[in-house]
Enzyme design. Sequence first.
Site, PDB file in Angstrom:
ATOM      1  N   HIS A 233       0.826  -1.146   0.037  1.00 39.66           N
ATOM      2  CA  HIS A 233      -0.165  -0.017   0.072  1.00 39.66           C
ATOM      3  C   HIS A 233       0.829   1.393  -0.063  1.00 39.66           C
ATOM      4  O   HIS A 233       2.099   1.270   0.722  1.00 39.66           O
ATOM      5  CB  HIS A 233      -0.780  -0.104   1.344  1.00 39.66           C
ATOM      6  CG  HIS A 233      -1.766   1.123   1.625  1.00 39.66           C
ATOM      7  ND1 HIS A 233      -1.170   2.194   1.763  1.00 39.66           N
ATOM      8  CD2 HIS A 233      -2.848   1.284   1.284  1.00 39.66           C
ATOM      9  CE1 HIS A 233      -2.199   3.347   2.193  1.00 39.66           C
ATOM     10  NE2 HIS A 233      -3.263   2.554   1.889  1.00 39.66           N
ATOM     11  N   ARG A 276      -2.863   1.056  -4.196  1.00 43.50           N
ATOM     12  CA  ARG A 276      -2.552  -0.321  -4.474  1.00 43.50           C
ATOM     13  C   ARG A 276      -3.039  -0.810  -5.786  1.00 43.50           C
ATOM     14  O   ARG A 276      -3.671  -0.300  -6.667  1.00 43.50           O
ATOM     15  CB  ARG A 276      -3.613  -0.984  -3.469  1.00 43.50           C
ATOM     16  CG  ARG A 276      -3.186  -0.793  -1.956  1.00 43.50           C
ATOM     17  CD  ARG A 276      -4.313  -1.631  -0.961  1.00 43.50           C
ATOM     18  NE  ARG A 276      -5.278  -0.546  -0.704  1.00 43.50           N
ATOM     19  CZ  ARG A 276      -6.499  -1.041  -0.395  1.00 43.50           C
ATOM     20  NH1 ARG A 276      -6.699  -2.340  -0.031  1.00 43.50           N
ATOM     21  NH2 ARG A 276      -7.554  -0.502  -0.086  1.00 43.50           N
ATOM     22  N   LYS A 279      -6.348  -0.619  -7.961  1.00 41.20           N
ATOM     23  CA  LYS A 279      -7.494   0.431  -7.230  1.00 41.20           C
ATOM     24  C   LYS A 279      -7.384   1.797  -8.163  1.00 41.20           C
ATOM     25  O   LYS A 279      -6.712   1.809  -9.253  1.00 41.20           O
ATOM     26  CB  LYS A 279      -6.832   0.912  -5.700  1.00 41.20           C
ATOM     27  CG  LYS A 279      -6.874  -0.309  -4.818  1.00 41.20           C
ATOM     28  CD  LYS A 279      -8.019  -0.421  -4.286  1.00 41.20           C
ATOM     29  CE  LYS A 279      -8.488   0.667  -3.193  1.00 41.20           C
ATOM     30  NZ  LYS A 279      -9.757   0.677  -2.326  1.00 41.20           N
ATOM     31  N   ASP A 282      -5.901   8.445  -7.120  1.00 40.61           N
ATOM     32  CA  ASP A 282      -6.278   9.491  -6.105  1.00 40.61           C
ATOM     33  C   ASP A 282      -5.092  10.382  -5.813  1.00 40.61           C
ATOM     34  O   ASP A 282      -3.973   9.958  -5.651  1.00 40.61           O
ATOM     35  CB  ASP A 282      -6.484   8.707  -4.667  1.00 40.61           C
ATOM     36  CG  ASP A 282      -6.796   9.480  -3.581  1.00 40.61           C
ATOM     37  OD1 ASP A 282      -6.705  10.532  -3.693  1.00 40.61           O
ATOM     38  OD2 ASP A 282      -7.430   8.687  -2.559  1.00 40.61           O
ATOM     39  N   CYS A 284      -4.011  12.416  -3.493  1.00 34.71           N
ATOM     40  CA  CYS A 284      -3.013  12.052  -2.365  1.00 34.71           C
ATOM     41  C   CYS A 284      -1.777  11.373  -2.457  1.00 34.71           C
ATOM     42  O   CYS A 284      -0.838  11.784  -1.951  1.00 34.71           O
ATOM     43  CB  CYS A 284      -3.797  11.651  -1.098  1.00 34.71           C
ATOM     44  SG  CYS A 284      -4.348  10.039  -0.949  1.00 34.71           S
ATOM     45  N   TYR A 285      -1.851  10.136  -3.445  1.00 37.84           N
ATOM     46  CA  TYR A 285      -1.010   9.329  -3.571  1.00 37.84           C
ATOM     47  C   TYR A 285       0.171  10.021  -4.359  1.00 37.84           C
ATOM     48  O   TYR A 285       1.146   9.513  -4.952  1.00 37.84           O
ATOM     49  CB  TYR A 285      -1.255   7.806  -4.550  1.00 37.84           C
ATOM     50  CG  TYR A 285      -2.077   7.273  -3.335  1.00 37.84           C
ATOM     51  CD1 TYR A 285      -1.496   6.504  -2.045  1.00 37.84           C
ATOM     52  CD2 TYR A 285      -3.552   6.860  -3.291  1.00 37.84           C
ATOM     53  CE1 TYR A 285      -2.186   5.987  -1.121  1.00 37.84           C
ATOM     54  CE2 TYR A 285      -4.269   6.288  -2.211  1.00 37.84           C
ATOM     55  CZ  TYR A 285      -3.402   5.812  -1.082  1.00 37.84           C
ATOM     56  OH  TYR A 285      -4.256   5.059  -0.130  1.00 37.84           O
ATOM     57  N   ASP A 337      -9.070  14.483  -4.224  1.00 41.06           N
ATOM     58  CA  ASP A 337      -8.925  12.940  -4.626  1.00 41.06           C
ATOM     59  C   ASP A 337      -8.904  12.831  -6.427  1.00 41.06           C
ATOM     60  O   ASP A 337      -7.807  12.700  -6.914  1.00 41.06           O
ATOM     61  CB  ASP A 337      -9.748  12.130  -3.878  1.00 41.06           C
ATOM     62  CG  ASP A 337      -9.922  10.658  -4.397  1.00 41.06           C
ATOM     63  OD1 ASP A 337      -9.574  10.411  -5.534  1.00 41.06           O
ATOM     64  OD2 ASP A 337     -10.409   9.919  -3.808  1.00 41.06           O
ATOM     65  N   ASP A 344     -10.464  18.976   0.470  1.00 42.29           N
ATOM     66  CA  ASP A 344     -10.429  18.907   1.856  1.00 42.29           C
ATOM     67  C   ASP A 344      -8.905  19.484   2.053  1.00 42.29           C
ATOM     68  O   ASP A 344      -8.092  19.332   1.143  1.00 42.29           O
ATOM     69  CB  ASP A 344     -10.428  17.580   2.461  1.00 42.29           C
ATOM     70  CG  ASP A 344      -9.979  16.408   1.782  1.00 42.29           C
ATOM     71  OD1 ASP A 344      -8.694  16.348   1.945  1.00 42.29           O
ATOM     72  OD2 ASP A 344     -10.497  15.674   1.123  1.00 42.29           O
ATOM     73  N   HIS A 347      -6.260  16.303   1.136  1.00 41.22           N
ATOM     74  CA  HIS A 347      -5.970  16.329  -0.220  1.00 41.22           C
ATOM     75  C   HIS A 347      -5.235  17.474  -0.967  1.00 41.22           C
ATOM     76  O   HIS A 347      -4.337  17.550  -1.676  1.00 41.22           O
ATOM     77  CB  HIS A 347      -7.057  15.771  -1.111  1.00 41.22           C
ATOM     78  CG  HIS A 347      -7.561  14.440  -1.011  1.00 41.22           C
ATOM     79  ND1 HIS A 347      -8.504  13.897  -0.060  1.00 41.22           N
ATOM     80  CD2 HIS A 347      -6.915  13.177  -1.481  1.00 41.22           C
ATOM     81  CE1 HIS A 347      -8.474  12.577   0.009  1.00 41.22           C
ATOM     82  NE2 HIS A 347      -7.713  12.136  -1.131  1.00 41.22           N
TER      83      HIS A 347
END
Length: 434
Positions: A233, A276, A279, A282, A284-285, A337, A344, A347
Site C-alpha cells: 500500500h 494499491r 485501485k 487518487d 493524495c498518492y 482526490d 479537503d 488532499h
Amino acid sequence: MDGAPRTLRCFNERHAAEMLSDDGVETVTSVEQNKVERSIEEVFTAYKQIHSLPQPTLLREQHYLYLKKGLRHLSDAYECLDASRPWLCFWILHSLELLEEPIPTAVASDVCQFLSRCQSPTGGFAGGPGQHAHLAPTYAAVNALCIIGTEEAYNVIHREKLLDFLWSVKQPDGSFVMHVGGEVDVRSAYCAASVASLTNILTPKLFEDTTSWILRCQNWEGGLSGVPGLEAHGGYTFCGTAALVILGKEHMLDLKALLRWVVSRQMRFEGGFQGRCNKLVDGCYSFWQAGLLPLLHRALFKEGESELSRQRWMFEQQALQEYILLCCQNPTGGLVDKPGKSRDFYHTCYCLSGLSVAQHFGNQELHHEMILGREENRLAPTHPVYNICPEKVAQALQHFLRLPAPEDDRWTGASAGDRLSDPASASGSVDNQS
Ligand SMILES: [Zn+2]
C-alpha cells in the site's frame, strides 16, 4: 525554466490508447476504472476545446484563500476530525509553505499555543486538548512546529517527555503501537523516527529491532504493507521506506522490487497514482507514491547504480503534473482526490506535495526543474523524508542539535553522546542523492 514540455501528454492522439482494456471480461474493478477514465477523459477533452497551449494554471490565489480561512474557521464537516486537529495545522501550514505564503506572526503564535494545549502531560501530542497522546498527531504537531520554526514553536516540544512517550509505545519486536493500548502498523515507526530525528532524541535502543520489523512488511509485490503479511500500500510503503532512510537502513530493502512496484502504480491514462494494485487513481498518492522516487533514487545512487538520471526521477513527472493541475483543483480553491470529489485539507496538502516532487529534481547542488504550465505554477521544494520544506528541516536540526540529547536510561552501557547516527544524516544524505 528547463525541460518544460512543449505539449500536453493528454493532447497526444495516442493518449486514448492508454485506457484500460478489460479483454472482454467485465469485473467490478474494470467497471469502476472505466467510469473514472471516462470522467477524466471529459476533463481532458474540455480542456483541449478551450486551450491550445500547454498552460495549465495552479489556482494559487484560490488555494491560498481556502487555506487561510481554514486556519481560523472550519465548517461542521470537520467535526469528524476533532481527534486530528494537529493534522489540520500541518496540512494547512505545509500547503502554505509550498505556495510560499508567509504565516502571519500572530497566527503562528496562536498555532503554537494551540499545539501546546494538545501536548499530553505524559509526553507526545494528542488529536486535541485533553485527549490521549497518539503517534500520528505527534508527527503532525512536530512537523507543524518545525514549519513555524520560531523559538516559541521549538520550545513547545517537551523532548524528555516525548522520549518517554515513544518508549511507552515501543514493542518488544521492534514495532510501535500508535498509542498506548492501540494498533501496530508501519505508520508508527515512521512517525516515531521522524519526530525523534528532528528533535535529536533518537537513540539506537529506542529503534532496536525496528529495521527488521519494517523489512518484514515488504512483500512479494515489492511494496510494503501496514504489518507483515498484508497487501502492499502506498501510504505504508512511504512510511516504512522513509523510516528506514532515517535509520540509515534503506539499502536492506529489495530496492529494485520496490521501484518496480511503485512505478507500476502510476496510472497510464490518468497520470496520477493509485494506492494499491487494481485501485483507482487518487490525488493524495501523488505524494505517498511519487515521494518514494526521490528516496529510491538516492538509495540506488548510494548502492553504486551508475545509470541513474541526473535530471529526472523515475516516474512520469509531466503526467502527474497534468493530473493534479487539470483534474484535482477545485475552482474555488483546495485540491481533491479525483474529479467529482470534494476538496479537503488532506488532499490539498498531499496533491501540492506531490506536485512539488514532480517539479523539482535533485537537491541544492544539483537541481533540475520541470514546471508544467506557467512559471507561476512553481511550488517550493519539499523534503522527501519529512515532507516539510528542506530549509525548515535544516533549521530544526540545527536548533535541536545544540540541545543536549535527553539521557535515555533505558539504554544501558552507552553514553548519551554515543548516538546511532547524526540525525542530520537523514537530510544530509538526501541532499547528496546524485
Ligand atoms: Zn486520497
